[in-house]
Scaffold this motif. Structure first.
Motif, PDB file in Angstrom:
ATOM      1  N   ALA A 157      -4.869   3.648  -8.431  1.00  8.27           N
ATOM      2  CA  ALA A 157      -5.119   2.990  -7.143  1.00  8.27           C
ATOM      3  C   ALA A 157      -5.723   1.607  -7.376  1.00  8.27           C
ATOM      4  O   ALA A 157      -6.588   1.419  -8.244  1.00  8.27           O
ATOM      5  CB  ALA A 157      -6.044   3.831  -6.285  1.00  8.27           C
TER       6      ALA A 157
ATOM      7  N   THR B 131      -6.555  -0.415  -4.448  1.00  6.34           N
ATOM      8  CA  THR B 131      -7.303  -0.780  -3.255  1.00  6.34           C
ATOM      9  C   THR B 131      -8.704  -0.172  -3.313  1.00  6.34           C
ATOM     10  O   THR B 131      -8.892   0.913  -3.867  1.00  6.34           O
ATOM     11  CB  THR B 131      -6.577  -0.289  -1.995  1.00  6.34           C
TER      12      THR B 131
ATOM     13  N   ALA C   9      -9.243   3.546  -1.427  1.00  8.40           N
ATOM     14  CA  ALA C   9      -8.209   4.591  -1.485  1.00  8.40           C
ATOM     15  C   ALA C   9      -8.881   5.962  -1.421  1.00  8.40           C
ATOM     16  O   ALA C   9      -9.951   6.173  -2.000  1.00  8.40           O
ATOM     17  CB  ALA C   9      -7.400   4.445  -2.755  1.00  8.40           C
TER      18      ALA C   9
ATOM     19  N   TRP D  77       0.859  -1.175   0.000  1.00  7.89           N
ATOM     20  CA  TRP D  77       0.000   0.000   0.000  1.00  7.89           C
ATOM     21  C   TRP D  77       0.895   1.225   0.000  1.00  7.89           C
ATOM     22  O   TRP D  77       1.930   1.249   0.659  1.00  7.89           O
ATOM     23  CB  TRP D  77      -0.885   0.035   1.231  1.00  7.89           C
TER      24      TRP D  77
ATOM     25  N   ASP E  82      -3.723   4.429  -0.260  1.00  8.42           N
ATOM     26  CA  ASP E  82      -4.341   3.108  -0.372  1.00  8.42           C
ATOM     27  C   ASP E  82      -5.082   2.731   0.909  1.00  8.42           C
ATOM     28  O   ASP E  82      -4.619   3.008   2.019  1.00  8.42           O
ATOM     29  CB  ASP E  82      -3.272   2.044  -0.649  1.00  8.42           C
TER      30      ASP E  82
END
Length: 234
Positions: free
Chosen positions: A54, A56, A59, A46, A68
């Protein structure tokens, strides 16, 4: 910078501990460059990324660069904290809202007995750890000493520049520390003096919130220091 409280009073001890940790961190962060700041020592880290890059699901950030954040859960390392919240009188519904998980997940954690499995969590970069601390201290000031309006996750403009990140970070930390130095003995015992919306601050006396802030700062800065050692020895 306000002078540290001397002596054995609670606020003085907490400020002295924080000041020592802050000065150690300043020394350890000297000379941090952009490449090291963003270094990902293993796959799947991350970090701070452009919004359109991004990976995740949660985020966040107000600008082009975001921090993240994965799916919400209660990590095994926090099971004891959940038990403490329940023992302190927080309802299961309130705990679930605090952690952004279902009531069933909280009940599962509270029913757990025996040893817990190690957390399978992502390794985070120096950029992520500093960004995490930055928005936490910015939000803590806003929701304790400020107007209590802004979302902490939208208060910090994350950046790929180590120098810019550190400049903003230390300014935020120093403002928070100066405000904390004005807190009275009565306020230390006030439950809900901090209304920080992510966590249990509204349900705790402020002295407990301060102790937690010191712990958060110290443990993340220790992680940053280790990453710097690994970067140098890579």
């Amino acid at each position: 910078m306000a002078a540290s409280h001397a002596g054995g009073d609670r606020l003085g001890l907490l400020l002295e501990q924080f000041d020592q940790a802050r000065e150690m961190a300043r020394v350890r962060l000297a000379g941090l460059g952009d490449e090291e700041y963003l270094w990902e020592p293993v796959p799947g880290c991350w970090s701070v990324r452009r919004r359109d890059e991004a990976t995740t699901p949660r985020a966040f950030g107000p600008g082009e660069w975001v921090l993240d954040l994965g799916a919400p859960d209660i990590p095994a390392s926090e099971y004891a904290e959940v038990a403490r919240q329940a023992a302190g009188g927080m309802s299961v519904d309130r705990i679930a809202a605090d952690w952004s998980v279902s009531v069933a997940r909280v009940e599962e954690v509270l029913a757990h007995t025996g040893a817990v499995e190690p957390d399978d969590t992502a390794v985070t970069t120096i950029a992520w750890r500093l960004g995490h601390l930055h928005y936490a201290f910015a939000g803590s000031w806003e929701w304790t000493f400020g107007p209590r309006r802004r979302d902490p996750k939208l208060m910090v403009d994350f950046t790929p520049s180590a120098a810019s990140a550190l400049e903003g970070f230390w300014a935020t930390v120093d403002r928070w520390r100066d405000s904390v130095a004005t807190v009275t003995e009565e306020q230390l015992d006030t439950v809900g003096l901090s209304q920080y919306p992510y966590g249990s601050d509204p349900d705790e006396p402020y002295v407990s919130v301060l102790s937690g802030a010191n712990l958060e700062f110290i443990h993340h800065m220790a992680e940053v220091a280790l990453l710097r050692d690994l970067w140098r020895a890579r």
